[in-house]
Design an enzyme around this catalytic site. Structure first.
Site, PDB file in Angstrom:
ATOM      1  N   LYS A   1       0.812  -1.215   0.000  1.00 58.02           N
ATOM      2  CA  LYS A   1       0.000   0.000   0.000  1.00 58.02           C
ATOM      3  C   LYS A   1       0.847   1.267   0.000  1.00 58.02           C
ATOM      4  O   LYS A   1       0.430   2.313  -0.472  1.00 58.02           O
ATOM      5  CB  LYS A   1      -0.943   0.016   1.215  1.00 58.02           C
ATOM      6  CG  LYS A   1      -0.215   0.001   2.549  1.00 58.02           C
ATOM      7  CD  LYS A   1      -1.158   0.007   3.736  1.00 58.02           C
ATOM      8  CE  LYS A   1      -1.767  -1.325   4.021  1.00 58.02           C
ATOM      9  NZ  LYS A   1      -0.810  -2.388   4.466  1.00 58.02           N
TER      10      LYS A   1
ATOM     11  N   HIS B   1       0.304  -3.432  14.775  1.00 49.25           N
ATOM     12  CA  HIS B   1       0.958  -2.303  14.100  1.00 49.25           C
ATOM     13  C   HIS B   1       1.008  -1.174  15.117  1.00 49.25           C
ATOM     14  O   HIS B   1      -0.014  -0.815  15.686  1.00 49.25           O
ATOM     15  CB  HIS B   1       0.165  -1.897  12.857  1.00 49.25           C
ATOM     16  CG  HIS B   1       0.961  -1.034  11.913  1.00 49.25           C
ATOM     17  ND1 HIS B   1       1.541   0.147  12.306  1.00 49.25           N
ATOM     18  CD2 HIS B   1       1.285  -1.196  10.608  1.00 49.25           C
ATOM     19  CE1 HIS B   1       2.188   0.686  11.281  1.00 49.25           C
ATOM     20  NE2 HIS B   1       2.059  -0.107  10.236  1.00 49.25           N
TER      21      HIS B   1
ATOM     22  N   GLU C   1       5.939  -5.826   8.642  1.00 50.23           N
ATOM     23  CA  GLU C   1       5.289  -5.286   7.439  1.00 50.23           C
ATOM     24  C   GLU C   1       5.767  -3.856   7.162  1.00 50.23           C
ATOM     25  O   GLU C   1       4.972  -2.919   7.155  1.00 50.23           O
ATOM     26  CB  GLU C   1       3.766  -5.276   7.638  1.00 50.23           C
ATOM     27  CG  GLU C   1       3.154  -6.632   7.881  1.00 50.23           C
ATOM     28  CD  GLU C   1       1.720  -6.535   8.427  1.00 50.23           C
ATOM     29  OE1 GLU C   1       1.200  -5.409   8.600  1.00 50.23           O
ATOM     30  OE2 GLU C   1       1.134  -7.587   8.695  1.00 50.23           O
TER      31      GLU C   1
END
Ligand SMILES: Cc1ncc(COP(=O)(O)O)c(C=O)c1O
Length: 461
Positions: A69, A197, A274
């Site tokens: 993304k 996250h 990530e």
């Protein structure tokens, strides 16, 4: 080279001694005589490679799954695919993009806790099994649409100090986590691990420590219920450039001991992350051209501000704005500042300036105030560290096209990339090799540049 297809990924080799900045200057020189002065990027794929090597040096136990993304340019995906990275995909389209480069499904995590059923089915039909969730409804959707899925429970973090908060939208509390694990057991779904996250643009590494400790609690709950969890995903949040208060290695030096404490190497837990911004921010430099200018005299502005230097302020209008690459100002809370392409002369007067995008919207302001020498229509401004959350969300509002991206890479970087692709990543050897690579994108503003032609070969790989 032959493992790449040859569409959409061409880059220019840098001759020895030349940098991405030289390519940028050369391009500007080429177009300076013409009217065609569209905004453009120069992106250094060697910078992405250097980040990859730096990642393994700082986080040797953690496999990066690049968050597509952040910048879904095919060249970036292909470069990271060649380097053996995994991928965090948020949608069917991102999965298709990554799989189109030949990445096997095991190297993909579908890391969106709230997915459309048809897209879960797409993942199932294409072998993508790892996916995140944080609610009972998602569990039930996955149980029906993808019974073979390997689910990763996303837990919430205290991301109050991050630049972009994510736990306002995603992540289960510890209490909810237990209920979800119980429900998963009833539905006979495989839960393989925990993800979190800490928020994008993390400013407090202790957030990682708390989240890793919370993940440990969830692993223990899972074990009590009979799950054999073996994956910890520590998400993103790492800085992508050096112009930040908290450096990458400062964060990783806090993460590593926490991993060793809660998930020691002999626990057999696989650890992934990530990172998005980390990989791409510094590789991209944007060149924009001044298309219009307004001089606002002091009496006209009505301002008593002593700092409105030299009796006037200047408004510049450039050919990319917040509806294009600079959407990062609105969506990513970015603060950008220009680097002038022309060197300023000694004793040159500085004026207070604002910089605006090309659309007809008053919201389209890039810089509210910046002091710089007077520029003219046709002059260029450069913006560094423009690779993260820029091109990925840019629109063509008002008909303004997105800037083209010119990819470059030095030959030594290309050779090292091929070596890693063929032999896999060899921590120490590759760290040594990367140390000898020329720097390309992180230049000082105003640095002397080579006037000669710098790019020798253009290659489709
Ligand atoms: C699930 C997930 N993973 C990874 C990332 C990438 O984060 P960063 O760019 O801060 O590394 C994001 C960003 O929004 C995200 O939502």
């Amino acid at each position: 080279m032959n493992s790449f297809s040859n569409e959409e990924f061409d880059f220019t080799f840098l001759d020895e001694g030349f940098t991405a900045k030289d390519v940028l200057d050369q391009k500007i020189n080429e177009v300076s005589a013409s009217d065609d002065k569209d905004a453009f990027y120069v992106a250094d794929l060697g910078d992405v490679l250097r980040k990859h090597v730096r990642w393994y040096k700082a986080l040797p136990r953690v496999t990066p799954f690049y968050a597509v993304k952040c910048n879904d340019s095919k060249a970036i995906v292909k470069t990271l695919a060649a380097l053996g990275a995994g991928f965090d995909c948020a949608s069917k389209t991102e999965i298709q993009l990554v799989q189109s480069t030949g990445v096997p499904p095991e190297r993909i995590i579908y890391a969106n806790p709230c997915k459309q059923v048809s897209q879960i089915k797409h993942a199932a039909n294409n072998g993508v099994q790892m996916m995140t969730f944080d609610s009972e409804v998602e569990l039930m959707k996955v149980a029906r649409a993808h019974p073979k899925a390997k689910l990763v429970l996303r837990i919430a973090t205290d991301d109050s100090k991050a630049v972009c908060r994510l736990s306002v939208k995603f992540g289960a509390t510890l209490k909810t986590s237990r209920l979800l694990l119980e429900r998963a057991k009833e539905l006979d779904i495989d839960i393989i691990g925990v993800s979190f996250h800490v928020g994008s643009g993390c400013t407090d590494p202790e957030t990682f420590v708390q989240a890793i400790s919370d993940a440990r609690c969830v692993f223990d709950m899972g074990a009590e219920l009979g799950f054999h969890m073996h994956l910890l995903d520590i998400g993103g949040g790492f800085p992508g450039s050096e112009d930040v208060k908290l450096k990458f290695e400062e964060i990783t030096s806090v993460i590593n001991p926490a991993l060793d404490k809660y998930f020691p190497s002999d626990s057999g837990i696989r650890i992934i992350a990530e990172p998005g911004r980390y990989y791409v921010a510094s590789a991209f430099t944007l060149a924009v051209n001044i298309i219009a200018k307004k001089v606002v005299l002091k009496e006209q502005s009505g301002s008593d501000d002593e700092e409105d230097t030299n009796g006037k302020t200047l408004m510049y209008y450039v050919n990319d704005g917040v509806y294009g690459s600079f959407n990062c100002i609105l969506y990513d809370h970015a603060h950008v500042k220009p680097v002038l392409q022309k060197r300023s002369k000694p004793d040159e007067r500085y004026y207070s300036c604002s910089i605006w995008g090309p659309t007809c919207d008053g919201l389209d302001r890039i810089v509210e105030r910046f002091d710089m020498p007077e520029l003219q229509v046709g002059d260029w401004m450069l913006f560094e560290n423009m690779g993260a959350y820029t091109v990925a969300a840019a629109s063509t509002f008002n008909g303004f096209q997105r800037p083209t991206i010119n990819y470059v890479m030095s030959r030594p970087a290309w050779q090292l990339m091929q070596q890693i692709e063929e032999q896999g990543f060899r921590a120490e050897a590759d760290e040594q090799d990367v140390g000898t690579l020329p720097l390309s994108c992180a230049w000082e503003s105003g640095i002397e540049h080579h006037p000669a032609t710098c790019a020798s070969t253009s290659i489709n790989v």
